[in-house]
Write a protein that holds these residues in place. Structure first.
Motif, PDB file in Angstrom:
ATOM      1  N   THR A 445      18.676  45.025  32.290  1.00  0.00           N
ATOM      2  CA  THR A 445      19.629  44.062  32.838  1.00  0.00           C
ATOM      3  C   THR A 445      19.150  43.558  34.196  1.00  0.00           C
ATOM      4  O   THR A 445      18.287  44.171  34.834  1.00  0.00           O
ATOM      5  CB  THR A 445      21.017  44.706  33.010  1.00  0.00           C
ATOM      6  OG1 THR A 445      20.924  45.735  34.007  1.00  0.00           O
ATOM      7  CG2 THR A 445      21.516  45.297  31.691  1.00  0.00           C
ATOM      8  N   ALA A 446      19.750  42.445  34.636  1.00  0.00           N
ATOM      9  CA  ALA A 446      19.389  41.902  35.946  1.00  0.00           C
ATOM     10  C   ALA A 446      19.699  42.913  37.041  1.00  0.00           C
ATOM     11  O   ALA A 446      18.922  43.089  37.988  1.00  0.00           O
ATOM     12  CB  ALA A 446      20.158  40.597  36.187  1.00  0.00           C
ATOM     13  N   GLU A 447      20.839  43.600  36.911  1.00  0.00           N
ATOM     14  CA  GLU A 447      21.212  44.616  37.889  1.00  0.00           C
ATOM     15  C   GLU A 447      20.168  45.726  37.957  1.00  0.00           C
ATOM     16  O   GLU A 447      19.776  46.160  39.046  1.00  0.00           O
ATOM     17  CB  GLU A 447      22.578  45.192  37.491  1.00  0.00           C
ATOM     18  CG  GLU A 447      23.073  46.310  38.380  1.00  0.00           C
ATOM     19  CD  GLU A 447      24.387  46.875  37.870  1.00  0.00           C
ATOM     20  OE1 GLU A 447      24.457  48.094  37.658  1.00  0.00           O
ATOM     21  OE2 GLU A 447      25.334  46.081  37.683  1.00  0.00           O
ATOM     22  N   GLU A 448      19.712  46.176  36.795  1.00  0.00           N
ATOM     23  CA  GLU A 448      18.711  47.248  36.757  1.00  0.00           C
ATOM     24  C   GLU A 448      17.370  46.755  37.278  1.00  0.00           C
ATOM     25  O   GLU A 448      16.651  47.496  37.962  1.00  0.00           O
ATOM     26  CB  GLU A 448      18.562  47.771  35.331  1.00  0.00           C
ATOM     27  CG  GLU A 448      19.763  48.557  34.841  1.00  0.00           C
ATOM     28  CD  GLU A 448      19.711  48.853  33.358  1.00  0.00           C
ATOM     29  OE1 GLU A 448      20.204  49.911  32.945  1.00  0.00           O
ATOM     30  OE2 GLU A 448      19.178  48.012  32.592  1.00  0.00           O
ATOM     31  N   PRO A 481      25.385  35.035  30.798  1.00  0.00           N
ATOM     32  CA  PRO A 481      26.557  35.350  29.961  1.00  0.00           C
ATOM     33  C   PRO A 481      27.342  36.571  30.427  1.00  0.00           C
ATOM     34  O   PRO A 481      28.569  36.546  30.452  1.00  0.00           O
ATOM     35  CB  PRO A 481      25.932  35.581  28.578  1.00  0.00           C
ATOM     36  CG  PRO A 481      24.703  34.730  28.588  1.00  0.00           C
ATOM     37  CD  PRO A 481      24.190  34.763  29.989  1.00  0.00           C
ATOM     38  N   ASP A 482      26.657  37.651  30.775  1.00  0.00           N
ATOM     39  CA  ASP A 482      27.322  38.851  31.288  1.00  0.00           C
ATOM     40  C   ASP A 482      26.975  39.105  32.742  1.00  0.00           C
ATOM     41  O   ASP A 482      27.003  40.252  33.213  1.00  0.00           O
ATOM     42  CB  ASP A 482      26.928  40.077  30.449  1.00  0.00           C
ATOM     43  CG  ASP A 482      27.511  40.022  29.055  1.00  0.00           C
ATOM     44  OD1 ASP A 482      28.672  39.594  28.923  1.00  0.00           O
ATOM     45  OD2 ASP A 482      26.811  40.395  28.100  1.00  0.00           O
ATOM     46  N   PRO A 487      20.892  41.671  29.875  1.00  0.00           N
ATOM     47  CA  PRO A 487      19.463  42.011  29.745  1.00  0.00           C
ATOM     48  C   PRO A 487      18.598  40.752  29.880  1.00  0.00           C
ATOM     49  O   PRO A 487      18.919  39.710  29.303  1.00  0.00           O
ATOM     50  CB  PRO A 487      19.356  42.600  28.327  1.00  0.00           C
ATOM     51  CG  PRO A 487      20.753  43.013  27.983  1.00  0.00           C
ATOM     52  CD  PRO A 487      21.650  42.027  28.659  1.00  0.00           C
ATOM     53  N   LEU A 488      17.517  40.867  30.631  1.00  0.00           N
ATOM     54  CA  LEU A 488      16.649  39.704  30.877  1.00  0.00           C
ATOM     55  C   LEU A 488      15.525  39.621  29.847  1.00  0.00           C
ATOM     56  O   LEU A 488      14.359  39.401  30.186  1.00  0.00           O
ATOM     57  CB  LEU A 488      16.088  39.766  32.301  1.00  0.00           C
ATOM     58  CG  LEU A 488      17.134  39.796  33.422  1.00  0.00           C
ATOM     59  CD1 LEU A 488      16.464  39.747  34.783  1.00  0.00           C
ATOM     60  CD2 LEU A 488      18.123  38.636  33.282  1.00  0.00           C
ATOM     61  N   GLY A 494      22.113  40.773  23.117  1.00  0.00           N
ATOM     62  CA  GLY A 494      22.762  40.203  24.284  1.00  0.00           C
ATOM     63  C   GLY A 494      21.805  39.754  25.367  1.00  0.00           C
ATOM     64  O   GLY A 494      22.238  39.352  26.450  1.00  0.00           O
ATOM     65  N   GLY A 495      20.501  39.814  25.079  1.00  0.00           N
ATOM     66  CA  GLY A 495      19.505  39.446  26.076  1.00  0.00           C
ATOM     67  C   GLY A 495      19.419  37.952  26.301  1.00  0.00           C
ATOM     68  O   GLY A 495      19.804  37.139  25.454  1.00  0.00           O
TER      69      GLY A 495
END
Length: 603
Positions: A445-448, A481-482, A487-488, A494-495
């Motif tokens: 994910t972008a956060e990760e 989207p999220d 996920p990038l 959901g990526g």
């Protein structure tokens, strides 16, 4: 004179190997392993019991008085034989299940050692093809061979226990049969050792070829490479090369298999010859009346069981020896790399004040010319220093040395006036944030992706978003989207894909989130448009908030406001100073700056 030493050396090696393997299995799956040993003993007792049950059954069949009593005399021996047969089957099934679990436990433990070694070893080791070959053999063998050795030992234990039990029954029938059967294992032992050496040599010889074949398969199947393979029409070329390499491997394998098969056939023929002699001896004993019909039937069963157990015994010895050759290679590699990592004193790293390189030289393994040749550089806290030069001048290599990823061949790298080799290297690297031009695009994910800048600390979403704002990434990440939980990569559900320039901003945000006192940016704007690149550099000083930055670039126009600019050419610092000083000097910097400026003006 040297003959007695060889067995002693083999025994020492075997003892060390068994200790390593048992220690690994014991720490990975202690209770299941104890269960496996217990099941081996149960199976051995059950096999010996089956021989006695067969003899009892045959005795009842041949006893006329017993037959006159109907089925009653048959109940005990038949039920005993059935129960022992069932017990053997159940023990075998449980062994398979426990063995699978123990195998996975050992694999996990070995993966831990592999990953610890691979991530802890110095980056320079990855420049060596020999390192890659040994790493590949470790990946191929380290996961399964320790448990194979233990399985071999378990097989030896079980076969020995079963052989003792069955052997006692054979001795009770006639002592002459036992030595003949024991001799039957000698041919297999002799040929199996030779087979194992052939297998190890074949694997070592094929390691690099298999790596290349795997790499070509990756090119043909990987997502990132797919576009270029199709754009250049490389499918046929790469597929043909893959097939050609596989054909060569199969040809080598066929030759290897023929040699192993020949040895195996010779060993089994020798064992079969001894078994035939044993059976002939049994027939002779029956003919002269030394063994009765019931005893003969039991002896045949016992001989067949014991022959099978002797084959298991020799097979277990072969497994130990063959896997031992691979494990010696793995163990030597792991311990050698661990020794390499553990050298040197461990000291805390003081707060950053300066970084100095004095006469630093570095040459990549296998290359005749140095990548760096006598480099001197000075950074002080709060400065923004630029490193420029043409492609191949040594900029990235220098950045890796300053980041503590490569030790120099000679010269010194000093942190606050102390040689960096005096510090704990992991702690030193925690004080440095690096953005490489070939940064990793993690399919997380972008956060990760940003949070990996401080992976050992709890995620702080507010600081992550602050770092993203500083890098100009917050707007497009928040719009996913999220949001930051997206996920990038489309590799996972959901990526979402982002552009190259956006990825570069995410990588910059990762470095900012690290909050390290020294930031090294190696071509951090290569995927950015000119306006974004200009904005990044002009805002760099404010964004760093007093931290030190080394900005590596081949675009001279972006580094004009740096406190100091170092110019690299062929691995040497040929000039340094401010932009105005270097332009006034009319040297290489001024020449390259003017060439780039003219190119922009003409376009």
């Amino acid at each position: 004179m040297t003959t007695p030493a060889a067995p002693r050396k083999s025994l020492r090696r075997l003892g060390s190997l068994l200790q390593f393997s048992f220690g690994l299995v014991w720490s990975a799956a202690r209770a299941p392993f104890v269960g496996l040993v217990a099941l081996q003993i149960v199976s051995a007792v059950a096999l010996a019991g089956q021989v006695l049950a067969v003899q009892l059954t045959l005795s009842v069949i041949l006893d006329a008085k017993a037959r006159e009593q109907g089925l009653l005399p048959f109940v005990f021996p038949v039920v005993l034989l059935a129960l022992l047969t069932a017990l053997t089957a159940v023990a075998g099934s449980l062994q398979a299940s426990l063995g699978r679990y123990v195998g996975e436990s050992v694999a996990q433990s070995m993966w831990g050692q592999i990953l610890e070694m691979a991530t802890g070893v110095g980056l320079r080791r990855f420049e060596s093809t020999d390192f890659y070959d040994r790493l590949e053999r470790m990946r191929s063998n380290a996961l399964s061979r320790p448990f194979q050795v233990t399985n071999g030992v378990l097989a030896v234990i079980g076969a020995t226990a079963a052989s003792i039990g069955v052997g006692i029954t054979i001795v009770a029938l006639n002592p002459l049969l036992l030595p003949l059967l024991l001799i039957g294992g000698v041919p297999m032992l002799l040929t199996s050792r030779r087979e194992s050496r052939l297998e190890f040599r074949f694997n070592v010889e094929q390691t690099q070829r298999i790596r290349l074949r795997t790499y070509i398969a990756l090119l043909l199947t990987a997502r990132d490479e797919a576009k270029e393979v199709r754009a250049f029409g490389l499918q046929r070329f790469l597929t043909h090369r893959f097939s050609r390499m596989y054909d060569t491997y199969r040809s080598d394998l066929a030759r290897h298999v023929r040699r192993r098969s020949t040895l195996n056939v010779l060993g089994n023929l020798g064992a079969a010859l001894v078994l035939a002699l044993t059976l002939l001896a049994l027939m002779w004993l029956i003919a002269v009346g030394q063994i009765g019909i019931a005893g003969a039937g039991a002896a045949i069963v016992a001989i067949r069981l014991l022959a099978s157990q002797i084959q298991s015994l020799t097979g277990g010895v072969q497994t130990i020896f063959e896997s031992g050759l691979f494990l010696d290679d793995v163990h030597e590699f792991v311990t050698g790399e661990q020794d390499e990592q553990s050298r040197g004193p461990v000291r805390d790293v003081p707060e950053f004040a300066s970084l100095d390189l004095d006469d630093v030289r570095f040459t990549y393994p296998g290359r005749p010319e140095p990548a760096l040749d006598g480099v001197d550089i000075h950074l002080e806290a709060g400065e923004v220093v630029a490193l420029v030069g043409e492609n191949g001048s040594g900029k990235t290599t220098l950045a890796k040395i300053m980041a503590g990823l490569y030790p120099p061949d000679s010269g010194t790298v000093e942190w606050n006036g102390t040689d960096v080799s005096a510090f704990d290297q992991s702690r030193l690297r925690s004080q440095i944030a690096v953005i490489f031009q070939d940064f990793v695009r993690y399919a997380f994910t972008a956060e990760e992706n940003i949070g990996l800048g401080r992976a050992d600390e709890p995620v702080d979403i507010e600081k992550i978003r602050a770092a993203a704002r500083e890098a100009g990434a917050d707007d497009f990440l928040a719009a996913l989207p999220d949001g930051y939980r997206t996920p990038l990569s489309r590799l996972f559900d959901g990526g979402h894909e982002i552009s190259g320039g956006q990825w570069q901003r995410v990588a910059i945000a990762r470095a900012y989130y690290r909050q390290a006192p020294l930031v090294i940016l190696d071509e951090p704007s290569s995927a950015l448009d000119p306006r974004s690149e200009h904005d990044l550099f002009t805002s760099l000083r404010a964004t760093l908030q007093g931290r030190t930055a080394l900005f590596v670039s081949h675009r001279f126009s972006t580094v004009r406001s740096a406190d100091r600019i170092y110019v690299l050419d062929a691995g040497k610092v040929v000039e340094h100073g401010t932009h105005d000083e270097l332009m006034a000097r009319q040297g290489l910097y001024a020449e390259l700056f003017s060439l780039q400026a003219d190119a922009y003006l003409r376009s």
